[in-house]
Design an enzyme around this catalytic site. Structure first.
Site, PDB file in Angstrom:
ATOM      1  N   TYR A 127      52.064  41.532  33.213  1.00  0.00           N
ATOM      2  CA  TYR A 127      52.523  42.056  34.508  1.00  0.00           C
ATOM      3  C   TYR A 127      52.904  40.929  35.478  1.00  0.00           C
ATOM      4  O   TYR A 127      54.046  40.859  35.959  1.00  0.00           O
ATOM      5  CB  TYR A 127      51.411  42.958  35.074  1.00  0.00           C
ATOM      6  CG  TYR A 127      51.450  43.240  36.554  1.00  0.00           C
ATOM      7  CD1 TYR A 127      52.599  43.734  37.172  1.00  0.00           C
ATOM      8  CD2 TYR A 127      50.305  43.038  37.334  1.00  0.00           C
ATOM      9  CE1 TYR A 127      52.600  44.021  38.534  1.00  0.00           C
ATOM     10  CE2 TYR A 127      50.303  43.330  38.685  1.00  0.00           C
ATOM     11  CZ  TYR A 127      51.456  43.813  39.292  1.00  0.00           C
ATOM     12  OH  TYR A 127      51.461  44.085  40.628  1.00  0.00           O
ATOM     13  N   GLY A 129      50.181  41.967  26.916  1.00  0.00           N
ATOM     14  CA  GLY A 129      51.565  41.899  27.408  1.00  0.00           C
ATOM     15  C   GLY A 129      52.502  42.658  26.483  1.00  0.00           C
ATOM     16  O   GLY A 129      52.087  43.189  25.443  1.00  0.00           O
ATOM     17  N   ALA A 178      48.067  33.273  31.081  1.00  0.00           N
ATOM     18  CA  ALA A 178      47.493  34.005  29.944  1.00  0.00           C
ATOM     19  C   ALA A 178      45.977  34.070  30.033  1.00  0.00           C
ATOM     20  O   ALA A 178      45.322  33.088  30.370  1.00  0.00           O
ATOM     21  CB  ALA A 178      47.897  33.319  28.636  1.00  0.00           C
ATOM     22  N   SER A 223      40.773  33.229  40.097  1.00  0.00           N
ATOM     23  CA  SER A 223      40.488  34.559  40.663  1.00  0.00           C
ATOM     24  C   SER A 223      39.455  34.487  41.770  1.00  0.00           C
ATOM     25  O   SER A 223      38.546  33.634  41.744  1.00  0.00           O
ATOM     26  CB  SER A 223      39.959  35.445  39.537  1.00  0.00           C
ATOM     27  OG  SER A 223      39.439  36.636  40.068  1.00  0.00           O
ATOM     28  N   TYR A 263      33.874  37.563  33.458  1.00  0.00           N
ATOM     29  CA  TYR A 263      35.282  37.254  33.769  1.00  0.00           C
ATOM     30  C   TYR A 263      35.355  36.153  34.838  1.00  0.00           C
ATOM     31  O   TYR A 263      36.024  35.132  34.653  1.00  0.00           O
ATOM     32  CB  TYR A 263      35.997  38.522  34.244  1.00  0.00           C
ATOM     33  CG  TYR A 263      37.322  38.260  34.900  1.00  0.00           C
ATOM     34  CD1 TYR A 263      38.394  37.782  34.162  1.00  0.00           C
ATOM     35  CD2 TYR A 263      37.505  38.462  36.274  1.00  0.00           C
ATOM     36  CE1 TYR A 263      39.614  37.517  34.768  1.00  0.00           C
ATOM     37  CE2 TYR A 263      38.709  38.210  36.881  1.00  0.00           C
ATOM     38  CZ  TYR A 263      39.765  37.740  36.124  1.00  0.00           C
ATOM     39  OH  TYR A 263      40.964  37.474  36.719  1.00  0.00           O
ATOM     40  N   LYS A 312      36.705  32.091  34.669  1.00  0.00           N
ATOM     41  CA  LYS A 312      37.716  31.508  35.567  1.00  0.00           C
ATOM     42  C   LYS A 312      37.145  30.280  36.283  1.00  0.00           C
ATOM     43  O   LYS A 312      37.841  29.277  36.460  1.00  0.00           O
ATOM     44  CB  LYS A 312      38.197  32.553  36.584  1.00  0.00           C
ATOM     45  CG  LYS A 312      39.036  33.664  35.981  1.00  0.00           C
ATOM     46  CD  LYS A 312      40.413  33.170  35.567  1.00  0.00           C
ATOM     47  CE  LYS A 312      41.296  34.268  34.999  1.00  0.00           C
ATOM     48  NZ  LYS A 312      42.614  33.790  34.542  1.00  0.00           N
ATOM     49  N   ASN A 327      43.606  40.803  45.213  1.00  0.00           N
ATOM     50  CA  ASN A 327      44.082  41.966  44.438  1.00  0.00           C
ATOM     51  C   ASN A 327      45.606  42.013  44.396  1.00  0.00           C
ATOM     52  O   ASN A 327      46.230  42.288  45.418  1.00  0.00           O
ATOM     53  CB  ASN A 327      43.513  43.246  45.043  1.00  0.00           C
ATOM     54  CG  ASN A 327      42.021  43.345  44.805  1.00  0.00           C
ATOM     55  OD1 ASN A 327      41.253  42.503  45.252  1.00  0.00           O
ATOM     56  ND2 ASN A 327      41.608  44.358  44.077  1.00  0.00           N
ATOM     57  N   GLY A 383      29.142  45.828  39.460  1.00  0.00           N
ATOM     58  CA  GLY A 383      29.749  44.517  39.683  1.00  0.00           C
ATOM     59  C   GLY A 383      30.694  44.444  40.869  1.00  0.00           C
ATOM     60  O   GLY A 383      31.206  43.371  41.190  1.00  0.00           O
TER      61      GLY A 383
HETATM   62  N1  UFG Z   1      38.606  51.587  42.661  1.00  0.00           N
HETATM   63  C1  UFG Z   1      38.333  52.949  42.770  1.00  0.00           C
HETATM   64  N2  UFG Z   1      38.863  53.776  41.822  1.00  0.00           N
HETATM   65  C2  UFG Z   1      39.642  53.333  40.777  1.00  0.00           C
HETATM   66  C3  UFG Z   1      39.904  51.939  40.681  1.00  0.00           C
HETATM   67  C4  UFG Z   1      39.354  51.091  41.635  1.00  0.00           C
HETATM   68  O1  UFG Z   1      37.656  53.385  43.690  1.00  0.00           O
HETATM   69  O2  UFG Z   1      40.080  54.131  39.944  1.00  0.00           O
HETATM   70  C5  UFG Z   1      38.066  50.676  43.687  1.00  0.00           C
HETATM   71  C6  UFG Z   1      37.195  49.578  43.130  1.00  0.00           C
HETATM   72  O3  UFG Z   1      35.853  49.999  43.079  1.00  0.00           O
HETATM   73  C7  UFG Z   1      37.426  48.460  44.125  1.00  0.00           C
HETATM   74  C8  UFG Z   1      38.883  48.665  44.575  1.00  0.00           C
HETATM   75  O4  UFG Z   1      39.177  50.020  44.265  1.00  0.00           O
HETATM   76  O5  UFG Z   1      36.617  48.620  45.231  1.00  0.00           O
HETATM   77  C9  UFG Z   1      39.871  47.776  43.848  1.00  0.00           C
HETATM   78  O6  UFG Z   1      39.630  47.861  42.454  1.00  0.00           O
HETATM   79  P1  UFG Z   1      40.581  47.239  41.353  1.00  0.00           P
HETATM   80  O7  UFG Z   1      40.009  47.592  40.028  1.00  0.00           O
HETATM   81  O8  UFG Z   1      41.992  47.599  41.639  1.00  0.00           O
HETATM   82  O9  UFG Z   1      40.462  45.680  41.612  1.00  0.00           O
HETATM   83  P2  UFG Z   1      39.147  44.749  41.685  1.00  0.00           P
HETATM   84  O10 UFG Z   1      38.923  44.455  43.137  1.00  0.00           O
HETATM   85  O11 UFG Z   1      38.016  45.297  40.940  1.00  0.00           O
HETATM   86  O12 UFG Z   1      39.617  43.503  40.840  1.00  0.00           O
HETATM   87  C10 UFG Z   1      40.744  42.687  41.138  1.00  0.00           C
HETATM   88  C11 UFG Z   1      41.292  42.127  39.841  1.00  0.00           C
HETATM   89  C12 UFG Z   1      40.265  41.277  39.157  1.00  0.00           C
HETATM   90  C13 UFG Z   1      39.781  40.219  40.100  1.00  0.00           C
HETATM   91  C14 UFG Z   1      39.354  40.790  41.422  1.00  0.00           C
HETATM   92  C15 UFG Z   1      39.097  39.670  42.356  1.00  0.00           C
HETATM   93  O13 UFG Z   1      41.688  43.189  38.986  1.00  0.00           O
HETATM   94  O14 UFG Z   1      40.852  40.665  38.033  1.00  0.00           O
HETATM   95  O15 UFG Z   1      40.369  41.630  41.955  1.00  0.00           O
HETATM   96  O16 UFG Z   1      38.970  40.085  43.626  1.00  0.00           O
HETATM   97  F1  UFG Z   1      38.710  39.597  39.569  1.00  0.00           F
END
Ligand code: UFG
Length: 314
Positions: free
Chosen positions: A9, A34, A70, A113, A137, A141, A166, A279
Site C-alpha cells: 500500500y 503486496g 518491506a 513506527s 511489532y 521496529k 496512522n 495492546g
Molecule cells: N479501531 C476500531 N475498530 C476497527 C479498527 C480499529 O475501533 O475496526 C480503533 C483501534 O482500536 C484504534 C484506532 O481505531 O484505536 C486505529 O486503529 P488502526 O488499527 O487503524 O491503527 P493502529 O493505531 O492500531 O495502528 C497503526 C498502524 C500500526 C502502527 C500504529 C502506530 O497500523 O502499524 O498505527 O501508531 F504501529
C-alpha cells in the site's frame, strides 16, 4: 532508487509518485502481502525475499539509495507470531544492511513506527520520548532503528528512520487508485467505510480516558507521507542516523473518524460498541516539529480528504 515493499500500500504509492517525478526505480517485494499488479510496467521488479541475500544483491544492482518499506506490520499478528516478525523484520533488515554494505550503497530511509514508543508518557510524542514498545511489532521496529544507528556509526551509512503514526488515504494516478488492499483489513478508516448493518464496524473500547471515550490517533495522508520520504532521502549526505515522527500533529477519536465518514458517504455508519483491543494505547499524537523544521515538510491533507480518498479508492 531501490524501494523494498514497493508492491504494498505505502510502497506502491512511493513508487508511483517517485517514478512520475523522474526517479529510476527498482522494486523489491516478496508479494506476501503486496500485489504484483501494483508495480507499474516501467520499473524494474525483483520479486524476492529479505531472507534471500542473493535476491537482495540482485535488487541492489545500479542502486544508490534504498527506501525500506518491506516488513510485517500487524500488531495483532505480531503478538500471535513474534518469531515471524523477528525473522522478516529484524533478520531481513540485517540481510539488507549487509548487502547494502557489500554493494557500497550508503543511503537508507527506513519505515519505522510510532509503535516503538509504546504507551506514551507525554502527548504530543517527540522523537526524544522513551521507547518502550508494548508489542513485538513495535519491538522489531525499535531493534531495526538501533541496528541502523550502529551501522551509521560504524560503516558510514547515512540513514533516516521515519516513525509513522496512522497512515490513511490513497493516491489517484493514471492507473487508477492505489488502494489499501489488506486481507484481513484491520485499519479503522477502511473498516468504517465498509461497515454495513450485517457487519457493523466494531468500536474497540468506549471507556477510554478521552473526551468521547474512544481512542485518539494521529492520521497522516499517504501522499504527504511519501513527500516526507522524498525530502528525507534528498537530505541524506554525510553519515549518521536521524529519527523523524510523521503524523499530522492532530488527534481524532474513533467516533470523530466515524463522523467524518458519515459526512463523506452521506449515510449513517452502523457501529457496535466492543471491548478494548489488546495492546491499544488511549492516545497517540505526534509532535512533528522536527520534520517540519529539518525536512521542511508540511502535511497538507486533513481527515476529510483521507476518508474521501479511501472511499474513492474502493
Ligand atoms: N479501531 C476500531 N475498530 C476497527 C479498527 C480499529 O475501533 O475496526 C480503533 C483501534 O482500536 C484504534 C484506532 O481505531 O484505536 C486505529 O486503529 P488502526 O488499527 O487503524 O491503527 P493502529 O493505531 O492500531 O495502528 C497503526 C498502524 C500500526 C502502527 C500504529 C502506530 O497500523 O502499524 O498505527 O501508531 F504501529
Amino acid at each position: 532508487m531501490l524501494i523494498t515493499g514497493g508492491a504494498g500500500y505505502i510502497g506502491s504509492t512511493a513508487v508511483e509518485i517517485m517514478r512520475s517525478t523522474g526517479y529510476e526505480i527498482t522494486v523489491f517485494d516478496d508479494c506476501s502481502t503486496g500485489h504484483a499488479d501494483s508495480v507499474p510496467a516501467q520499473v524494474r521488479f525483483v520479486q524476492g525475499s529479505l531472507l534471500n541475500v542473493a535476491e537482495i544483491a540482485d535488487a541492489l544492482i545500479d542502486v544508490d539509495a534504498v527506501l525500506h518499506f518491506a516488513g510485517k506490520s500487524l500488531v495483532g499478528e505480531s503478538v500471535e507470531n513474534p518469531a515471524l516478525y523477528q525473522r522478516v523484520n529484524v533478520d531481513g533488515t540485517r540481510n539488507l544492511l549487509d548487502e547494502m554494505h557489500r554493494a557500497n550503497v550508503k543511503k537508507l530511509v527506513f519505515s519505522s513506527s510510532a509503535a516503538t514508543y509504546g504507551q506514551p508518557q507525554e502527548i504530543p510524542i517527540k522523537e526524544s520520548a522513551e521507547t518502550v514498545p508494548t508489542n513485538p511489532y513495535g519491538a522489531t521496529k525499535l531493534a531495526i532503528d538501533q541496528m541502523i544507528a550502529t551501522e551509521a556509526k560504524m560503516l558510514n551509512l547515512s540513514a533516516i528512520s521515519l516513525r509513522y503514526f496512522n497512515v490513511a488515504g490513497a493516491l489517484n494516478c493514471q492507473r487508477g487508485w492505489l488502494a489499501e488492499r489488506h486481507n484481513p483489513e484491520t485499519h479503522l478508516i477502511p473498516n468504517v467505510l465498509r461497515s454495513s448493518t450485517d457487519n457493523p464496524v466494531r468500536i474497540f473500547g468506549t471507556d477510554w480516558q478521552t473526551p468521547d471515550g474512544t481512542c485518539i490517533r494521529d492520521y497522516v495522508h499517504v501522499v504527504d507521507l511519501i513527500d516526507a520520504h522524498i525530502k528525507a532521502v534528498e537530505s541524506l549526505s554525510s553519515s549518521g542516523h536521524e529519527i523523524f515522527n510523521l503524523g499530522s500533529g492532530d488527534g481524532f477519536s474513533v467516533r470523530e473518524v466515524i463522523a467524518a465518514a458519515e459526512k463523506a458517504t452521506g449515510h449513517k455508519i452502523p457501529t457496535i460498541d466492543s471491548p478494548r483491543r489488546a495492546g491499544d494505547p488511549a492516545v497517540l499524537i505526534a509532535d512533528i516539529s522536527k520534520a517540519r523544521q529539518v525536512l521542511k515538510w508540511t502535511p497538507t491533507f486533513g481527515i476529510e480528504a483521507m476518508v474521501a480518498d479511501t472511499l474513492a479508492s474502493f
